[in-house]
Design an enzyme around this catalytic site. Structure first.
Site, PDB file in Angstrom:
ATOM      1  N   THR A 209      50.775  44.539  42.630  1.00 31.43           N
ATOM      2  CA  THR A 209      49.608  44.065  42.312  1.00 31.43           C
ATOM      3  C   THR A 209      49.216  43.724  44.143  1.00 31.43           C
ATOM      4  O   THR A 209      49.644  43.788  44.528  1.00 31.43           O
ATOM      5  CB  THR A 209      49.216  42.879  40.887  1.00 31.43           C
ATOM      6  OG1 THR A 209      48.469  42.499  41.302  1.00 31.43           O
ATOM      7  CG2 THR A 209      49.741  41.396  41.785  1.00 31.43           C
ATOM      8  N   ASN A 210      47.760  42.679  43.995  1.00 30.19           N
ATOM      9  CA  ASN A 210      47.109  42.508  44.832  1.00 30.19           C
ATOM     10  C   ASN A 210      46.967  41.123  44.838  1.00 30.19           C
ATOM     11  O   ASN A 210      47.182  40.368  43.456  1.00 30.19           O
ATOM     12  CB  ASN A 210      46.020  43.446  45.117  1.00 30.19           C
ATOM     13  CG  ASN A 210      45.554  43.674  43.818  1.00 30.19           C
ATOM     14  OD1 ASN A 210      43.937  42.434  43.918  1.00 30.19           O
ATOM     15  ND2 ASN A 210      45.137  45.087  43.661  1.00 30.19           N
ATOM     16  N   ARG A 211      46.422  40.259  45.521  1.00 33.61           N
ATOM     17  CA  ARG A 211      45.823  39.617  45.590  1.00 33.61           C
ATOM     18  C   ARG A 211      44.510  39.384  45.433  1.00 33.61           C
ATOM     19  O   ARG A 211      44.406  37.587  45.580  1.00 33.61           O
ATOM     20  CB  ARG A 211      45.857  39.051  47.715  1.00 33.61           C
ATOM     21  CG  ARG A 211      46.847  38.689  48.076  1.00 33.61           C
ATOM     22  CD  ARG A 211      46.931  38.017  49.428  1.00 33.61           C
ATOM     23  NE  ARG A 211      48.399  38.660  50.144  1.00 33.61           N
ATOM     24  CZ  ARG A 211      49.511  37.337  50.084  1.00 33.61           C
ATOM     25  NH1 ARG A 211      49.359  36.684  49.326  1.00 33.61           N
ATOM     26  NH2 ARG A 211      50.385  38.082  50.668  1.00 33.61           N
ATOM     27  N   ALA A 276      39.726  44.157  42.394  1.00 36.01           N
ATOM     28  CA  ALA A 276      40.643  45.609  43.461  1.00 36.01           C
ATOM     29  C   ALA A 276      41.931  46.165  42.578  1.00 36.01           C
ATOM     30  O   ALA A 276      42.763  46.419  42.018  1.00 36.01           O
ATOM     31  CB  ALA A 276      41.429  44.783  43.915  1.00 36.01           C
TER      32      ALA A 276
END
Ligand code: CTP
Length: 404
Positions: A209-211, A276
């Protein structure tokens, strides 16, 4: 006199920021509102009823228990006749009592008895604001339709730096005006918003995943809905409560997000792609939990479809807005993506800027449109940034209409 004829009940609670409520009251009265002030017991340790009575030219409501029965009924009826219950500053204590239905003073009784819109402007120390108890209480209140403005980030009375300052008076006034005189410039539009990260499974317990927190996309969805658009939010996994009056489609992976978008695209007139999306997924996620070993482990990644790029060629009359999170060379990267993805507008930020981007409640962005016009939105709450983005979208739509 944009608030002419409006009746507001202003609750002031016991925070050091209570003195700012005096200025807020002056501005509300100047804008034409009739304001009845309620001071809690602890607010009266910071500010006096006389100040508020003089400025509002009305009796100030204080203690529930000194009132006779008729007066109690009168006071509770006062909120029923009002257009808005505004609580500024709202302490962690009052927020907690509202969220749990406690009614041990006049203000908490008015909150429970009122069916009118409620706007809270929290003010407290940063650690208090971040405490899960306060966050949970605010989420609970939001899920009932209570609006919240701020708090702002900055230096606090304790000397700490962080979120907890009462929102700027201008920001509170804007939120009041939005509730009492909503702008409906997106009525008739169908706005498709994406938000949050995606989760790409590695095995049943792990994912890539990402932030992204989803806050920017959720702020856009709420702003679009409040401006009259039918709003559809396709959200990756986030910790945020579903916004009011919005159709929410929860997804996990980029492929699910793509399917949901393509499904709803035909009816959309505006597309805001704040999500995102993970650029890659595992070629073969494991069906069972991967066990550790002493050897290096390689995961094969395959590219996910670029959803925005796919929408570009089939966008027709839609306004399509893309987002770019960069770590340098912002304008050059943003301009390239604007062209490559056939966008009308790109909203770009540098995630290394202080207070901007992932997880923050604030953002600092530049917008570049297809005519090459560049506009910078300085560091401000994400809701404010959302408003500026949608102002821009409306202008682009008008420009396109006038050009036929
Ligand atoms: N986007 C998308 N589908 C993807 C990847 C991105 O729709 N698979 C959208 C995002 O929602 C966002 C924009 O494209 O609106 C971001 O584009 P871009 O910056 O190209 O994504 P990155 O993958 O971060 O690009 P790069 O790695 O080249 O910086």
């Amino acid at each position: 006199m944009r608030l002419q004829g409006k009746e507001i009940v202003l609750g002031v609670t016991g925070s050091i920021a209570a003195y700012k409520a005096v200025e807020l009251l002056r501005e509300l009265v100047k804008a034409g509102a009739s304001v009845k002030v309620v001071l809690t017991q602890s607010a009266q340790r910071f500010v006096t009823p006389l100040t508020f009575a003089t400025l509002s030219r009305q009796e100030v409501m204080t203690d529930l228990f000194t009132l006779d029965y008729d007066a109690k009924i009168r006071h509770i009826a006062a909120t029923e006749g009002a257009d808005l219950l505004l609580v500024a500053p709202a302490t962690a204590n009052t927020i907690g009592k509202f969220a749990r239905g406690l009614a041990d003073d006049l203000l908490t009784n008015l909150f429970l008895a009122s069916t009118r819109p409620v706007l809270l402007a929290p003010a407290m120390d940063a650690d208090m604001f971040r405490h899960p108890a306060v966050q949970e209480n605010l989420e609970r209140l939001r899920s009932w339709g209570v609006r919240v403005v701020g708090p702002a980030e900055g230096e606090l009375a304790s000397g700490m730096w962080g979120p907890g300052r009462l929102a700027e008076i201008s920001e509170i006034l804007r939120a009041v005006t939005e509730i009492l005189q909503p702008v409906h410039d997106l009525a008739g539009e169908v706005v498709l918003v994406t938000a949050g990260p995606t989760h790409e499974p590695i095995d049943p317990v792990r994912y890539l995943t990402n932030r992204s927190s989803g806050k920017m996309g959720y702020a856009l969805a709420q702003e679009a809905a409040d401006r009259g658009a039918h709003t559809i939010l396709v959200s990756g996994p986030t910790a945020l409560a579903a916004p009011r009056g919005i159709e929410v489609i929860q997804v996990q992976t980029a492929l699910q997000m793509r399917a949901a978008i393509l499904d709803h695209l035909p009816k959309a007139t505006i597309v805001l792609k704040a999500a995102a999306v993970s650029d890659y997924r595992l070629s073969k996620p494991s069906k069972s939990k991967l066990k550790k070993s002493d050897e290096s482990h390689f995961l094969e990644l395959v590219p996910n479809p670029d959803i925005l790029r796919e929408i570009g060629p089939q966008k027709g009359a839609r306004i399509v807005v893309g987002f770019a999170a960069e770590t340098g060379d912002l304008v050059r990267h943003a301009e390239r993506k604007l062209k490559e993805k056939n966008l009308d507008l790109i909203v770009a930020n540098d995630v290394t800027w202080e207070g901007a981007g992932f997880s923050h409640d604030t953002n600092h962005v530049i917008m570049i449109d297809l005519y090459g016009e560049i506009e910078e939105v300085p560091l401000s709450p994400k809701r404010h940034v959302a408003r500026r983005i949608l102002d821009r979208v409306v202008r682009l739509q008008k420009k396109r209409e006038s050009r036929g």
